[in-house]
Each structure stands twice: as C-alpha cells, then as structure tokens.
Design a protein around this motif. Structure first.
Motif, short mmCIF file in Angstrom:
data_model
loop_
_atom_site.label_atom_id
_atom_site.label_comp_id
_atom_site.label_asym_id
_atom_site.label_seq_id
_atom_site.Cartn_x
_atom_site.Cartn_y
_atom_site.Cartn_z
N GLY A 236 40.20 33.82 31.12
CA GLY A 236 40.72 34.72 32.15
C GLY A 236 39.91 34.54 33.41
O GLY A 236 39.16 33.56 33.56
N SER A 243 42.77 42.20 41.89
CA SER A 243 42.93 42.85 40.60
C SER A 243 41.61 43.50 40.19
O SER A 243 40.59 42.82 40.02
CB SER A 243 43.34 41.82 39.53
OG SER A 243 43.35 42.41 38.26
N GLN A 247 42.00 39.08 35.36
CA GLN A 247 43.18 38.55 34.68
C GLN A 247 42.80 38.12 33.27
O GLN A 247 41.85 37.36 33.09
CB GLN A 247 43.77 37.35 35.43
CG GLN A 247 44.34 37.69 36.80
CD GLN A 247 44.90 36.47 37.50
OE1 GLN A 247 45.38 35.53 36.87
NE2 GLN A 247 44.83 36.48 38.83
N TRP A 249 43.99 35.99 30.43
CA TRP A 249 44.96 34.95 30.08
C TRP A 249 45.15 34.83 28.57
O TRP A 249 46.24 34.55 28.11
CB TRP A 249 44.52 33.60 30.65
CG TRP A 249 44.38 33.61 32.15
CD1 TRP A 249 44.99 34.45 33.03
CD2 TRP A 249 43.57 32.73 32.93
NE1 TRP A 249 44.62 34.16 34.32
CE2 TRP A 249 43.74 33.10 34.29
CE3 TRP A 249 42.72 31.66 32.64
CZ2 TRP A 249 43.09 32.44 35.33
CZ3 TRP A 249 42.08 31.01 33.66
CH2 TRP A 249 42.26 31.39 34.99
N ASP A 301 40.93 44.17 28.78
CA ASP A 301 41.13 43.52 30.08
C ASP A 301 39.96 42.56 30.33
O ASP A 301 39.11 42.35 29.46
CB ASP A 301 41.27 44.55 31.21
CG ASP A 301 40.06 45.48 31.31
OD1 ASP A 301 38.91 44.97 31.31
OD2 ASP A 301 40.26 46.71 31.39
N ASP A 386 52.22 28.91 42.24
CA ASP A 386 51.74 30.29 42.12
C ASP A 386 51.83 31.06 43.44
O ASP A 386 51.51 32.25 43.48
CB ASP A 386 50.29 30.32 41.63
CG ASP A 386 50.17 29.99 40.16
OD1 ASP A 386 51.15 30.22 39.41
OD2 ASP A 386 49.11 29.51 39.73
N PRO A 452 51.66 35.13 39.52
CA PRO A 452 50.64 35.28 38.47
C PRO A 452 50.50 36.73 38.00
O PRO A 452 50.68 37.68 38.76
CB PRO A 452 49.37 34.79 39.16
CG PRO A 452 49.85 33.83 40.20
CD PRO A 452 51.13 34.43 40.70
N SER A 453 50.18 36.85 36.71
CA SER A 453 49.93 38.16 36.07
C SER A 453 51.17 39.03 35.99
O SER A 453 51.07 40.25 35.90
CB SER A 453 48.81 38.92 36.79
OG SER A 453 47.60 38.19 36.73
N THR A 454 52.34 38.42 36.04
CA THR A 454 53.59 39.17 35.85
C THR A 454 54.40 38.50 34.76
O THR A 454 54.27 37.29 34.51
CB THR A 454 54.43 39.22 37.14
OG1 THR A 454 54.88 37.89 37.48
CG2 THR A 454 53.65 39.80 38.30
#
Length: 487
Positions: A236, A243, A247, A249, A301, A386, A452-454
């Motif tokens: 991540g 954020s 993130q 991953w 997280d 991205d 990213p992250s969606t």
C-alpha cells in the motif's frame, strides 16, 4: 491506449482488425510507439494490475473473427451475442459469462487434432503454463474461490493432489493452455504487424502480483506469507494530502531474502520473458525496488505501515549479467527520496514526467514536472491511466491550478485545451513524449481509465468506431513533424 479500449463489435477490444487499423493510424500520423497496459488476465475489480498470472495473456483479447477464419468457430456462434455493453464501455461481467462458452466451442474443434506447434508451445512455456492452467482449472472447480480457501492439499500446492487433478481434469487444463497458445499466436502477429510499420510496443509490468494468483500459490516461498499461507504484511502507500489513512492495496510483499539467495531468478525470468513479449518494458512502481511500504496483514487501513528496504541495484545488476541490457522505462512517480533518485540514475533507465502534475501547486515538487525542467533522458506524458483526461482535469482541478495551466500554456479556447497541453509536451526536451488516446480525442472525465482507490467504473473505456480517422492522423502528423518527433 490499452487493447481493451479498441473499438469492437464483441464487447471489448481484441487483437484483430481494429488493432491493425489503429497501427495504421499510428503509422499515418508519424508515431513510433504504442503503449499499452499489462496484457495479463484480469481478476476481481477488472484491473490489469491485479492479475491471476504475471505471464499469461488475457483471453478476452483473443479475436473471434480470426478463430472463425481458422475454422474453429462459426459466425452464428458469436456474432449475435448481446455483450450487454455500450460502444464506449466494456461490461466485464457479461464477458465472463458469455465469452468462455464461445471459446470452449472453438477449443473442442482445435483439440480434435492437436498440432505440433501447440505441443512445442506447451513444452517451451511449461515453466509457467502448467501451473497457470492447473490454477485456472482449480478456480473453476472451486466456484471462483481464492486459492487460500481451497482444500488443504490443493491450497498447499502438494504434488500428489495436483497430479490427481491433472489426470482427472486433463481436458479442462488443456482448455486454458489452448487459450494461451491462441493469445500469443495472435499477439505475435499483431506485434510483427506493428513493428513492420515502424511502431514499437511499450508494455507494462506491475511491481506486485495479486494474492489470488498462480504466482503466490505456486511460489509461496517468494512472498511474506505465514505458515498458513496468509500474508504477514501487504502492500500500500502511506497517508498523504489525498488520503488520511493511505491506500491499502493488499498485495503480498516479496520475501527479498529468498529472492537474493536465488540471485533474483524469478524476477529475471519474469522481466526476461516480458522483454520478449514487448519491444520496450515499463516497470510500474519503480520506487518499490528502493524501499516499500509494509502494512500488517490484518490492518484495517494503511496508517500503521512502515517503510522497508528493497533490493536496489543488486537485482538490476543480476538482471543485466543474466539477460543483458534491456529497453526499460521506470515509473518513478510519487514521493521520491534521494535514494530513489540515486537508484534511477544508477539503473540508467529513463524516468517519467507527467504534465498534469506540473500544475498541482499543492505539491512542493510540482515544478519538477514543468517542461523546462525535464531532463532529456526521460519519457514525458500528459497523464497516465490513473489521471483524469486533460479536458476532465480542466473541469475538476482547483481553479488556481487551472488558471496557472492556462497562463503557462497560453490557452484561451476550452475546445483546444488538450491540444495546448500536448503541444507543450511535444515541444519539451524529453526523449519520448506519449499522450493518452482520450486526450488525443479531447474526451472528458467520463472517459477516464482509472480512479485510484475506487471500485466500479474503472478500466472500461473504449474508443468509438471511426475515432482514429485520417483527419486526426493528418493533424497529429503535422504537429509531430513540427516538433521534430517524426519517425
């Protein structure tokens, strides 16, 4: 532009007629390169960066018309299928349910008389193909469950259990091998066509592999897994201005001690294989070779992660000693420490510059991405998969950043914003300049490839038929010549 984004009547771009037409467009417009995303099979989330295999090709890209010409399909078996997609979007769920039954019909005909080229292909690629075909067969037998949820002997890759499955499900295993044979047969023909037209293909190698992959299943010793084959730590990136929790991953991390003891054999095999698949290879997340972010496997997280040391130049020295120097681009984006910069310099690989980053004044390093700061030995992009499209960026970015970009690029016509940004890229001293297909077409955020992250709505964009026409080719050729970038 990825292969999936080509126009096609069959739900997703393929390696058939439309791919060759796109190569013709690139030739007419004076281009030298076509960059694509990883061509490996996609898994949950449809991302080419989360694949079942680092070596295999995506069966969805196999062109059905080519199989029909070779006698393995009949037009009526596929031409009227409803792929449940619009011309500008891919529906991966429908592909999963409807593509494989068609391919199974073709494989049944192919296997009536097994060819020598197929047997040769299987022998030469057995080091990855055998495990891949077995893995995909076992996933089907387990209803798509991840390998860590299989019965214990199969989960643990025990030879006796796998031998039994190999005998009992021989035809199912052959199915997956035939798809790979066809994929790379069509791929090699497409690449040869592009190369003959003066177009080299830039491919992509993800830094990490997916946990639910044949790589983690068959080579668990190469990853940081516990005695129950669960990830000790996962990949991540840390919290930042975008954020608060970072993130997560979830990819398994490499056991670099084991890799070093083998003189990085798996990595060298992987990179060596892909340098034969593509003309040029882009290595994603290059900074991971210097240091990587490790998050406890059970963390909710990324906030509790820590930085760990990667293999650095030891891996690249071993690679060059074994397979020689290769044409590689390093994706060196994100927060770059001095040690990452040194690794890039020592490797000799060109790094990346993203023009959209130049105008994000929230980042202290944004000036590094302004064209006058580009070193000649770099590859410059308007944006990556991205990023938002150029036209989308002008509507979604902060107003002060938009004003900065408009002043810097001398822009006053909203319909010309994408051309203005591309012209700045072509006018730079960067060795190579690459633009996204969506930017060339002047498309907005609705055509963005990935956020990213969606989850959901990513990796689905397709170009409409006729988008890459002679008029666009002439305009692009004119600019390409003007800025001294013609072949």
């Amino acid at each position: 532009m990825h292969i999936s984004s080509l126009s096609s009547p069959f739900g997703i771009g393929t390696m058939g007629k439309e791919a060759r037409e796109f190569v013709d467009f690139l030739e007419k417009s004076g281009q030298s390169y076509w960059q694509i995303l990883p061509i490996c099979p996609t898994s949950y989330g449809d991302s080419p960066y989360q694949s079942y295999s680092t070596f295999a090709g995506n069966p969805y890209f196999i062109d059905l018309d080519i199989l029909e010409k070779e006698g393995y399909l009949k037009k009526a078996e596929y031409e009227n299928i409803d792929w449940e997609s619009t011309p500008d979007k891919v529906n991966y769920g429908a592909l999963y349910n409807k593509r494989y039954p068609v391919l199974k019909l073709a494989v049944e005909r192919f296997l009536k008389e097994v060819s020598e080229p197929f047997e040769t292909y299987c022998r030469e690629n057995a080091y990855w193909l055998d495990d891949y075909a077995l893995f995909m067969t076992l996933k089907d037998l387990h209803g798509g469950l991840a390998w860590n949820e299989w019965k214990l002997p199969l989960k643990n890759h025990e030879e006796a259990a796998l031998s039994e499955v190999s005998i009992q499900y021989k035809n199912e295993i052959l199915f997956w091998k035939v798809l790979q044979y066809w994929f790379f047969e069509q791929w090699n023909e497409l690449r040869a066509y592009a190369n003959e037209k003066g177009i080299d293909i830039i491919g992509d190698i993800p830094f990490y592999v997916a946990f639910d992959s044949v790589d983690a299943w068959a080579h668990s010793e190469l990853f940081q897994l516990d005695e129950n084959r669960r990830p000790v730590d996962v990949a991540g990136c840390p919290p930042d201005g975008f954020s608060a929790t970072g993130q997560l991953w979830g990819n398994p991390l490499y056991n670099w001690e084991v890799h070093e003891k083998s003189h990085y054999a798996w990595w060298i095999q992987r990179i060596g294989y892909l340098t034969k698949v593509y003309n040029v290879l882009r290595i994603d997340h290059f900074r991971g070779f210097d240091c990587y972010y490790a998050i406890p496997g059970d963390a909710p997280d990324a906030s509790s992660g820590r930085w760990m040391e990667g293999p650095g130049m030891k891996l690249f020295r071993a690679m060059e000693e074994t397979i020689g120097p290769q044409r590689i681009i390093a994706e060196d984006l994100g927060f770059l420490t001095e040690s990452v910069k040194k690794l890039l310099k020592d490797s000799g690989f060109p790094g990346m510059k993203i023009l959209e980053f130049a105008f994000d004044t929230r980042e202290s390093s944004h000036e590094d991405y302004l064209p006058y700061n580009y070193p000649p030995h770099c590859v410059a992009y308007t944006g990556t998969h991205d990023n938002d499209t150029i036209q989308g960026w002008f509507t979604s970015a902060r107003q002060e950043d938009v004003d900065f970009a408009k002043a810097y690029l001398h822009l006053d016509d909203p319909s010309d914003y994408h051309w203005g940004m591309m012209r700045a890229l072509w006018a730079s001293t960067a060795e190579f300049a690459i633009v996204q297909a969506q930017d060339l077409l002047g498309l907005g955020s609705e055509s963005r490839m990935n956020t990213p992250s969606t989850m959901g709505g990513n990796w689905v964009w397709r170009a409409l038929p006729g988008s890459f026409n002679d008029g666009l080719a002439e305009k692009l050729a004119r600019y390409t010549k003007l800025y001294g970038r013609s072949r």
